[in-house]
Scaffold this motif. Sequence first.
Motif, PDB file in Angstrom:
ATOM      1  N   UNK A   4      47.915   5.305  36.779  1.00 51.05           N
ATOM      2  CA  UNK A   4      48.004   6.184  35.389  1.00 51.05           C
ATOM      3  C   UNK A   4      47.606   7.481  35.352  1.00 51.05           C
ATOM      4  N   UNK A   5      46.501   7.528  36.263  1.00 47.27           N
ATOM      5  CA  UNK A   5      46.128   9.209  36.520  1.00 47.27           C
ATOM      6  C   UNK A   5      47.249   9.988  37.099  1.00 47.27           C
ATOM      7  N   UNK A   6      48.055   9.260  37.892  1.00 48.44           N
ATOM      8  CA  UNK A   6      49.206  10.010  38.698  1.00 48.44           C
ATOM      9  C   UNK A   6      50.279  10.490  37.796  1.00 48.44           C
ATOM     10  N   UNK A   7      50.422   9.329  36.931  1.00 49.36           N
ATOM     11  CA  UNK A   7      51.717   9.693  35.716  1.00 49.36           C
ATOM     12  C   UNK A   7      50.962  10.622  34.685  1.00 49.36           C
ATOM     13  N   UNK A   8      49.770  10.417  34.392  1.00 53.12           N
ATOM     14  CA  UNK A   8      49.204  11.401  33.634  1.00 53.12           C
ATOM     15  C   UNK A   8      49.355  12.991  34.079  1.00 53.12           C
ATOM     16  N   UNK A   9      49.075  13.223  35.338  1.00 56.83           N
ATOM     17  CA  UNK A   9      49.052  14.575  35.991  1.00 56.83           C
ATOM     18  C   UNK A   9      50.273  15.254  36.378  1.00 56.83           C
ATOM     19  N   UNK A  10      51.319  14.462  36.935  1.00 56.94           N
ATOM     20  CA  UNK A  10      52.393  14.795  37.449  1.00 56.94           C
ATOM     21  C   UNK A  10      52.982  15.804  36.671  1.00 56.94           C
ATOM     22  N   UNK A  11      53.151  15.635  35.326  1.00 62.52           N
ATOM     23  CA  UNK A  11      53.768  16.708  34.460  1.00 62.52           C
ATOM     24  C   UNK A  11      53.290  18.172  34.714  1.00 62.52           C
ATOM     25  N   UNK A  12      52.064  18.151  34.982  1.00 61.09           N
ATOM     26  CA  UNK A  12      51.604  19.599  35.192  1.00 61.09           C
ATOM     27  C   UNK A  12      52.309  20.494  36.473  1.00 61.09           C
ATOM     28  N   UNK A  13      52.991  19.331  37.244  1.00 63.18           N
ATOM     29  CA  UNK A  13      53.624  20.256  38.126  1.00 63.18           C
ATOM     30  C   UNK A  13      55.136  20.598  38.040  1.00 63.18           C
ATOM     31  N   UNK A  14      55.532  20.172  36.705  1.00 70.38           N
ATOM     32  CA  UNK A  14      57.047  20.497  36.444  1.00 70.38           C
ATOM     33  C   UNK A  14      57.272  21.947  35.768  1.00 70.38           C
TER      34      UNK A  14
END
Length: 391
Positions: A4-14
């Motif tokens: 869930x952490x990975x999914x929550x944070x990954x959009x910051x890299x888009x």
Amino acid sequence: MLLLIAIANVSLYLWGHTTDGMSMHPIDGTSFDRALGAVATVFIDARVYPMFAFLFGYGMVQFLESRWRRGVDRVSISKMMLRRHLWLIAFGAVHAVLLFEGDILGAYGLTGLILAPIFLWRTERAMKITVWVVGGLLVGVSLLLVAGLLLLDPVVGPAAWNIESSDLAGSSDDFYSAGTESPLLAMLMRLGFWVLGTPLTVLMLTVPLCVLVGMFAARRRWLEGAPSRISLQTAAIVGLGIAIVAGIPAGLITGGILQVGELAAAGYSVLSMTMGMFGGFGFVALFALVAAKVSVPLRGVWLAIAGVGRRSLSFYLFQSVILSPLLSNWGLGLGEMINTSGAFAIATGVWLLSVALAYLLERSGVRGPAEKVLRRLTYGRFDVLRPASLR
């Protein structure tokens, strides 16, 4: 939890995408992308870091009790706790400068510096009263703010200012360093964001409140199944229920289904973020219920997942080691080429890689590198001498 952490944070890299100004999820993708962003808004965003804040507080009490039972005196325990939180802030600073501006370790460390000397040696009653007072203020003020924004929106919203709805959209490059081509400039942006964001995160009170709730729950040995007025089942249902209901309007806005003014969107965003802490409690309870059903000794996939949890700090940092250079403009730049669906797939893949690595480490009996370093820095050369009981 780290998935869930990975999914929550990954959009910051888009980077290089259009956002609605209220969410970090792009709105320029397919309908499926926007639907995934809506789902993340309702179920994951602002629900994950409170979950880890709760566990951080829970772990603080477990650390104290473990050291006390082994005969460590109060002064030495306090010194170890101080070193632990200071080094956690240092870990967060390095993490932010090198990889990820959304680092949460600094906020946890700063919260620990404040709460540990005040509450770790206090009674449960002191914790309970503080939780009710701070929690009541936080929820009450947030609800008043939401109500005010919703009432003001028809008066000072986009239509009153002759602003087109499309003008409210922004670019993900406006907020995050991932879209910066220069590695040095990106580092400076991340540092600035972290220096400002870390104390602000603590001052917003959600993290300290969740940490304190975790400390209180640990005193009651709630996750271990001790009798409690609030059962794990109740916490899972009520906590997740509140977070989901509160997040639905913001999710519908992210998904492009609900069209509202700028102030109303901000109000629904505040509502979703504030009530997200209840989702954090609910997730903790839900995973505790699942863990209680797993037979021991652990084998196979359960052993691997538990191995990730035992090395949660290492694998939290590992996610940034993979995602940041892979997606950022100063790295391979894939963040511009994919949207929400591709980002979530990559995040899931990174977590699966973590599971595989954790299984190998678990079978070999090897600690996580970050845990090993933090443990050494926390304990120093202290030697445990004699047993003692915790009063």
